[in-house]
Design an enzyme around this catalytic site. Structure first.
Site, PDB file in Angstrom:
ATOM      1  N   SER A   8       0.877  -1.169   0.000  1.00 52.30           N
ATOM      2  CA  SER A   8       0.000   0.000   0.000  1.00 52.30           C
ATOM      3  C   SER A   8       0.910   1.214   0.000  1.00 52.30           C
ATOM      4  CB  SER A   8      -0.891  -0.035   1.247  1.00 52.30           C
ATOM      5  OG  SER A   8      -1.917   0.913   1.107  1.00 52.30           O
ATOM      6  N   GLU A   9       0.728   2.126  -0.962  1.00 53.57           N
ATOM      7  CA  GLU A   9       1.782   3.108  -1.236  1.00 53.57           C
ATOM      8  C   GLU A   9       1.954   4.175  -0.150  1.00 53.57           C
ATOM      9  OE1 GLU A   9      -0.784   2.456  -3.268  1.00 53.57           O
ATOM     10  OE2 GLU A   9      -1.694   4.290  -4.078  1.00 53.57           O
ATOM     11  N   ASN A  10       1.060   4.215   0.830  1.00 50.86           N
ATOM     12  CA  ASN A  10       1.292   5.131   1.946  1.00 50.86           C
ATOM     13  C   ASN A  10       2.385   4.612   2.889  1.00 50.86           C
ATOM     14  OD1 ASN A  10      -0.734   3.133   2.560  1.00 50.86           O
ATOM     15  ND2 ASN A  10      -1.050   4.147   4.508  1.00 50.86           N
ATOM     16  N   GLY A  11       2.873   3.397   2.629  1.00 49.50           N
ATOM     17  CA  GLY A  11       4.031   2.934   3.385  1.00 49.50           C
ATOM     18  C   GLY A  11       3.843   1.641   4.142  1.00 49.50           C
ATOM     19  N   SER A  52       8.531   3.897   0.159  1.00 57.71           N
ATOM     20  CA  SER A  52       7.452   3.206  -0.534  1.00 57.71           C
ATOM     21  C   SER A  52       7.547   3.414  -2.047  1.00 57.71           C
ATOM     22  CB  SER A  52       6.108   3.722  -0.021  1.00 57.71           C
ATOM     23  OG  SER A  52       5.057   3.061  -0.677  1.00 57.71           O
TER      24      SER A  52
END
Lengths: 232, 221
Positions: B46-49, B88
């Site tokens: 998930s690209e928020n980290g 990320s």
């Protein structure tokens, strides 16, 4: 303040020196890991004409959204600005300027800004509206855009725990943009849930080393949830 | 019959492989997580980290500090790691994610994708989509084949501002699974009960139809 003791005792002191027209870099993703009390202090202070660099711009009435009510923000650099009616209104009226920036490019702009790298090349955005007016260079047969890094007069950051040296750790995905923002402020202010005794934080587990941090303050947080989703 | 959202997700889940790191976009792509074949281990990014996204929490375990890129509360599975947004996107841009699944408004025969901006409508932003399409080698776009008015979304040239240029090679629509090669869509599979004629009629860009176009299979191999 003495030596490496970066603690301040009030939010007023935490943001002393923040003036009209400055650039503020804020950590947070949506409403997760946002420096909510520092934002509230900017509202109370009434600082205007701010350029705000943040992945999002809060929601109506919470987070950076509260700075829209009195039109304290004149420019926003963000990757996504939905979920905010007042923002849309001000955007459509031309009262606020927005530079939409791909999320990874925004993160890297902060990281590079804090690391003394003025610009970098990325394939993100080549052939899209983001590329307009930017230098394109080819490396190994692929095109890349030159993106300039970002620094701020202030960085406002939300951490979990810190010591008085300004060493910070973040909690879960509330980390997001916070450690990047922390490196990119001329003055970096971190608000945390707990200030611990010196030596309590494991040096090898520090996310943001104290060298980046100028002021530390302990606050209480609402931590509003944007999309409350549970297992069925 | 055109595929349902769930069937589309089910078909894409067949592209998963054991040991894959996968980024699923918001909307139908998120549903793909429900159809990961039993016994297969996949880590969702998930690209928020967050690498190793788990199921939604219970009322008891809900945590405001634990969200996904859609801002929904989630959990982390065993073996997960959490990191900054720069880290990320380093893994995304650096090509370390094995499969990326995302939605789109339009794709074209050159592999261009438009998914973030409709001129005249309020633009909310691209989020991480431009980084995802620029960084990934293995991308599947999930979208409906045509608009509600019957306008094809598989074009010879995208009409909307692009999210990425020349980066899409595979598209799953509610009617077909197609690949993009040498300036054309190649019809690889058709949805059960959907005729080749219907797909041809609803594809505006150049379409190559092989002699035999099998019906889509859903069960994991």
């Amino acid at each position: 303040m003495a030596g490496f003791d970066k603690r301040v005792s009030s939010y007023e002191e935490a943001l002393a020196g923040l003036e009209d027209g400055m650039t503020v870099i804020a950590g947070g993703f949506g409403l997760c890991g946002i420096p909510e009390n520092l934002i509230a202090e900017i509202k109370r202070k009434g600082t205007r004409d701010l350029t705000v660099v943040s992945n999002n711009c809060g929601v109506d009435g919470f987070g950076l959204g509260v700075l829209l009510t009195d039109r304290q923000i004149s420019k926003v650099v963000a990757s996504y600005v939905g979920e905010n009616k007042l923002f849309e209104e001000q955007l459509l009226k031309g009262e606020i300027e927005v530079t939409l920036t791909p999320q990874g490019t925004l993160a890297e702009k902060m990281r590079a800004g804090g690391a003394g790298i003025p610009a970098f090349f990325t394939a993100t955005g080549v052939g899209t509206p983001v590329a307009e007016g930017k230098e394109v260079r080819e490396f190994n047969g692929r095109k890349y855009l030159m993106e300039e890094s970002i620094t701020g007069d202030f960085a406002i950051v939300k951490g979990w725990k810190a010591d008085h040296f300004g060493n910070v750790i973040y909690r879960h995905t509330a980390q997001n943009f916070n450690p990047l923002a922390a490196t990119a402020g001329k003055i970096t202010v971190v608000e945390v849930e707990e200030i611990v005794e010196p030596g309590e934080l494991d040096p090898a587990q520090i996310h943001t080393p104290g060298i980046y941090v100028d002021r530390i303050i302990c606050g209480t947080f609402e931590k509003r949830i944007e999309q409350r989703t549970v297992r069925k | 019959m055109a595929l349902s959202r769930e069937q589309m997700a089910q078909r894409v889940a067949r592209e998963m492989q054991d040991g894959f790191y996968v980024n699923l976009g918001i909307g139908i792509p998120t549903l793909v997580a429900n159809y990961i074949p039993e016994g297969m281990e996949v880590m969702l990014q998930s690209e928020n980290g967050l690498l190793g996204m788990g199921p939604f929490p219970t009322e008891e375990t809900i945590d405001a500090d634990m969200i996904n890129a859609g801002k929904q509360t989630v959990t982390a599975r065993t073996g997960a790691s959490i990191f900054s947004s720069a880290e990320s996107f380093a893994m995304i841009r650096g090509g370390h994610v094995d499969l990326t699944v995302l939605g789109a408004f339009e794709v074209d025969v050159q592999g261009n994708i438009a998914s973030w901006m409709i001129p005249g409508k309020l633009v909310k932003g691209m989020g991480g989509a431009m980084d995802l399409v620029a960084g990934a080698d293995n991308i599947i776009v999930i979208m409906t084949h045509a608009s509600k008015d019957g306008e094809s979304k598989l074009l010879s040239q995208c009409s909307l501002p692009l999210t990425g240029a020349g980066c899409i090679k595979r598209v799953l629509t509610d009617l077909a699974y197609l690949e993009i090669e040498n300036g054309a869509f190649i019809l690889k599979e058709r949805a059960p009960g959907v005729s080749v004629e219907e797909i041809v009629a609803k594809t505006a860009g150049k379409l190559i139809v092989p002699d035999h176009v099998p019906e889509m299979q859903f069960a994991a191999q």
